[in-house]
Design an enzyme around this catalytic site. Structure first.
Site, PDB file in Angstrom:
ATOM      1  N   LYS A  41      55.758  27.707 -35.050  1.00 50.77           N
ATOM      2  CA  LYS A  41      54.804  28.697 -34.511  1.00 50.77           C
ATOM      3  C   LYS A  41      53.823  27.976 -33.563  1.00 50.77           C
ATOM      4  O   LYS A  41      53.573  28.447 -32.465  1.00 50.77           O
ATOM      5  CB  LYS A  41      54.015  29.334 -35.645  1.00 50.77           C
ATOM      6  CG  LYS A  41      52.762  30.079 -35.204  1.00 50.77           C
ATOM      7  CD  LYS A  41      51.981  30.678 -36.348  1.00 50.77           C
ATOM      8  CE  LYS A  41      51.036  29.724 -36.998  1.00 50.77           C
ATOM      9  NZ  LYS A  41      49.733  29.531 -36.325  1.00 50.77           N
ATOM     10  N   ASN A  42      53.310  26.831 -34.004  1.00 49.44           N
ATOM     11  CA  ASN A  42      52.262  26.168 -33.226  1.00 49.44           C
ATOM     12  C   ASN A  42      52.768  25.412 -32.012  1.00 49.44           C
ATOM     13  O   ASN A  42      51.974  24.913 -31.224  1.00 49.44           O
ATOM     14  CB  ASN A  42      51.433  25.252 -34.134  1.00 49.44           C
ATOM     15  CG  ASN A  42      50.543  26.071 -35.051  1.00 49.44           C
ATOM     16  OD1 ASN A  42      50.429  27.293 -34.897  1.00 49.44           O
ATOM     17  ND2 ASN A  42      49.936  25.420 -36.023  1.00 49.44           N
ATOM     18  N   ARG A 112      43.412  34.066 -32.411  1.00 50.22           N
ATOM     19  CA  ARG A 112      42.499  33.307 -31.593  1.00 50.22           C
ATOM     20  C   ARG A 112      43.212  32.314 -30.683  1.00 50.22           C
ATOM     21  O   ARG A 112      42.700  31.914 -29.652  1.00 50.22           O
ATOM     22  CB  ARG A 112      41.479  32.599 -32.450  1.00 50.22           C
ATOM     23  CG  ARG A 112      42.100  31.646 -33.458  1.00 50.22           C
ATOM     24  CD  ARG A 112      41.035  30.968 -34.254  1.00 50.22           C
ATOM     25  NE  ARG A 112      39.960  30.506 -33.414  1.00 50.22           N
ATOM     26  CZ  ARG A 112      40.028  29.442 -32.616  1.00 50.22           C
ATOM     27  NH1 ARG A 112      41.143  28.780 -32.553  1.00 50.22           N
ATOM     28  NH2 ARG A 112      39.006  29.096 -31.872  1.00 50.22           N
ATOM     29  N   CYS A 136      37.193  32.338 -37.694  1.00 50.23           N
ATOM     30  CA  CYS A 136      38.163  32.915 -38.612  1.00 50.23           C
ATOM     31  C   CYS A 136      37.761  32.392 -39.999  1.00 50.23           C
ATOM     32  O   CYS A 136      36.769  31.693 -40.152  1.00 50.23           O
ATOM     33  CB  CYS A 136      39.582  32.505 -38.239  1.00 50.23           C
ATOM     34  SG  CYS A 136      39.872  30.766 -38.453  1.00 50.23           S
ATOM     35  N   ARG A 141      35.500  27.648 -35.293  1.00 49.29           N
ATOM     36  CA  ARG A 141      36.563  27.547 -34.286  1.00 49.29           C
ATOM     37  C   ARG A 141      36.049  27.709 -32.838  1.00 49.29           C
ATOM     38  O   ARG A 141      36.513  28.534 -32.090  1.00 49.29           O
ATOM     39  CB  ARG A 141      37.677  28.555 -34.551  1.00 49.29           C
ATOM     40  CG  ARG A 141      38.180  28.653 -35.965  1.00 49.29           C
ATOM     41  CD  ARG A 141      38.943  27.447 -36.467  1.00 49.29           C
ATOM     42  NE  ARG A 141      40.158  27.140 -35.752  1.00 49.29           N
ATOM     43  CZ  ARG A 141      41.334  27.725 -35.989  1.00 49.29           C
ATOM     44  NH1 ARG A 141      41.410  28.668 -36.888  1.00 49.29           N
ATOM     45  NH2 ARG A 141      42.416  27.377 -35.299  1.00 49.29           N
ATOM     46  N   ASP A 325      46.972  21.646 -42.086  1.00 48.78           N
ATOM     47  CA  ASP A 325      47.747  22.869 -42.363  1.00 48.78           C
ATOM     48  C   ASP A 325      48.609  22.736 -43.610  1.00 48.78           C
ATOM     49  O   ASP A 325      49.217  23.712 -44.040  1.00 48.78           O
ATOM     50  CB  ASP A 325      48.641  23.213 -41.169  1.00 48.78           C
ATOM     51  CG  ASP A 325      47.820  23.692 -39.989  1.00 48.78           C
ATOM     52  OD1 ASP A 325      48.387  23.839 -38.893  1.00 48.78           O
ATOM     53  OD2 ASP A 325      46.603  23.892 -40.162  1.00 48.78           O
ATOM     54  N   ILE A 347      38.929  18.430 -41.209  1.00 53.84           N
ATOM     55  CA  ILE A 347      39.128  19.104 -39.928  1.00 53.84           C
ATOM     56  C   ILE A 347      38.355  20.408 -39.842  1.00 53.84           C
ATOM     57  O   ILE A 347      37.671  20.666 -38.857  1.00 53.84           O
ATOM     58  CB  ILE A 347      40.636  19.352 -39.669  1.00 53.84           C
ATOM     59  CG1 ILE A 347      41.437  18.052 -39.787  1.00 53.84           C
ATOM     60  CG2 ILE A 347      40.852  20.035 -38.320  1.00 53.84           C
ATOM     61  CD1 ILE A 347      41.092  16.999 -38.735  1.00 53.84           C
ATOM     62  N   ARG A 417      51.990  36.043 -40.475  1.00 52.12           N
ATOM     63  CA  ARG A 417      51.522  35.505 -39.196  1.00 52.12           C
ATOM     64  C   ARG A 417      52.276  34.234 -38.832  1.00 52.12           C
ATOM     65  O   ARG A 417      52.435  33.924 -37.659  1.00 52.12           O
ATOM     66  CB  ARG A 417      50.022  35.175 -39.271  1.00 52.12           C
ATOM     67  CG  ARG A 417      49.142  36.376 -39.477  1.00 52.12           C
ATOM     68  CD  ARG A 417      47.697  36.024 -39.299  1.00 52.12           C
ATOM     69  NE  ARG A 417      47.473  35.338 -38.021  1.00 52.12           N
ATOM     70  CZ  ARG A 417      46.264  35.127 -37.512  1.00 52.12           C
ATOM     71  NH1 ARG A 417      45.195  35.514 -38.164  1.00 52.12           N
ATOM     72  NH2 ARG A 417      46.122  34.508 -36.357  1.00 52.12           N
TER      73      ARG A 417
END
Ligand code: EPZ
Length: 437
Positions: A41-42, A112, A136, A141, A325, A347, A417
């Site tokens: 996804k990223n 975002r 979020c 962010r 993540d 992070i 998502r």
């Protein structure tokens, strides 16, 4: 041949979240067999944004069919690109003309990372108007580093009425951009902008994530001159124009890590296939320190049952450090390990939303500022829990897979998502998981 662009279940006409927004999971089912990993996804999100940099068609393979991707594809259509999802799963994007160089609030508020179009729109059209991405659940962010970088490339940027307006009527100019803090999408945004700038750009203190490297490879296929991607210093020689290309997105290392942890937590023998183990080497190293038996090949990792895991400490860092993540998922793993595990989240400022929900399942976790202290092993029991963000949701699925009894997870749209067909993949491997109303 064209299929629905998103490939996701249709939303009801008033765009309310579809029902079927819960998972029912009965724990303690061993998993077995092979579980395939989808495309990242990223990596797909910046790759889709990069299609704005050329008027020629770009074909992207292995773009996962997840909600965030659907949102990004919708944004590009809004900008004026034609977007089709071919029946072989590939996405074809042709931004022949950009009619609206803008990312409107109602799109950005749901995802975002749509601010990734800021650099490409400014570079291609000389103007970009992007809704300021709100915070979020995991943190504020901000995107100040994206903005500072664009200003270094000669754009004038101002903010009003909740929008950031970047303009560069005479085009962007190469420059040195030093990121005061490492930012993944900031690095990606600026790399895309610099690809069409006049002259040379150097990004210093750049992010080194595999997704940054994947984007650079796509841009190079499109005719960009980029060197150093994957290191903290990236050099981009701007070119007049970029052309179309075809590219296969790298596997999703976060999904791969999540599935691997599922195998170890359920004491199963599974093979996570179609991944790149070196992309999540820090997770593999931590799991081995904890006593997990994970064997890797070039494109797969196999877990084998072990009697007991031992607690290990973990701190999230930028790549190649331990990925933030995967923090929530690793924490779920540590609830079943013997001892005390100190987990530090460096992070994001608020990425422990999964802790109270895991506690409802019986996990013993105490939060002290940026640190979560996990005492184990705890025997988790099924419970009704609430998903709050993408990766926290994943940790609740993992907890439910090992808990004694039944769990109901609410608001699983968060999972949708970023995890493609996750309940199907887990059920296929033997988990008792189903989506319910
Ligand atoms: C990317 O987000 C990922 N998203 C995130 O994945 C991931 O958690 C994050 O990188 C860190 O690895 C995508 O790639 C689409 P950052 P990004 O800019 O780029 C601060 C997921 O679950 N910062 O690297 O937004 C920021 O607040 C998502 O898939 C500034 O202060 O993260 C954070 O504390 C979640 N100013 C830190 O830097 C800026 O201008 C790292 O953020 C930008 C960032």
């Amino acid at each position: 041949m064209q299929g629905r662009v998103t490939g996701l279940p249709k939303r009801s006409s008033n765009n309310q979240k579809t029902r079927m927004d819960k998972f029912r999971i009965t724990g303690r089912q061993p998993l077995s067999g092979e579980i395939p990993v989808s495309g990242s996804k990223n990596s797909s999100l910046p790759a889709i944004a990069a299609c704005l940099l050329t008027e020629e068609p770009v074909i992207l393979h292995r773009v996962p069919q997840v909600r965030d991707i659907a949102t990004m594809l919708k944004l590009l259509e809004y900008n004026g690109a034609s977007v089709t999802r071919r029946l072989d799963g590939a996405v074809r994007i042709e931004a022949a003309r950009i009619t609206k160089p803008e990312a409107p609030y109602d799109i950005v508020k749901t995802m975002r990372a749509s601010s990734l179009v800021l650099g490409p729109l400014a570079a291609r059209t000389g103007v970009a108007r992007v809704s300021v991405p709100g915070g979020c659940s995991i943190g504020a962010r901000p995107i100040n580093l994206h903005i500072n970088g664009l200003e270094h490339l000669g754009a004038t940027v101002h903010q009003e009425h909740g929008y950031i307006e970047a303009s560069a009527p005479n085009g962007l100019r190469g420059n040195t951009v030093h990121f005061e803090r490492i930012t993944v999408t900031g690095t990606e945004d600026l790399m895309m902008a610099a690809a069409l700038a006049k002259g040379t750009t150097v990004l210093e203190n750049a992010a080194r994530e595999p997704e940054v490297v994947d984007l650079a490879e796509l841009l190079i296929k499109m005719g960009a001159h980029i060197s150093g991607a994957g290191s903290s210093r990236i050099q981009i020689e701007g070119v007049e124009r970029l052309h179309g290309a075809e590219h296969t997105i790298i596997p999703d290392r976060i999904e791969a890590g999540t599935l691997l942890i599922a195998g170890v937590m359920t004491n199963s023998d599974i093979v996570v296939t179609g991944c790149v183990p070196e992309h999540f080497a820090s997770l593999l190293s931590k799991m081995r320190q904890a006593g997990a038996r994970v064997e890797e090949s070039a494109t797969a990792v196999e877990t084998r049952p072990v009697t007991r895991l031992r607690s290990v400490d973990m701190t999230t860092e930028e790549h190649p450090g331990f990925a933030t993540d995967l923090q929530a998922q690793f924490m779920a793993l540590m609830t079943g390990a013997a001892g005390i595990s100190f987990i530090t989240e460096n992070i994001f400022e608020n990425r422990f939303m999964h802790v109270p929900e895991l506690a409802r399942m019986g996990a013993n976790i105490r939060i002290e500022g940026r640190q979560a202290i996990v005492a184990g092993p705890s025997e988790l029991t099924g419970a009704q829990v609430m998903c709050s963000d993408l990766r926290a949701s994943a940790s609740l699925v993992l907890g439910a897979l090992v808990a004694r009894g039944e769990s109901i997870l609410d608001r699983v749209y968060h999972m949708d998502r970023g995890y493609e067909k996750i309940e199907e993949k887990l059920a296929q491997a033997g988990a008792r998981i189903e989506r319910i109303g």
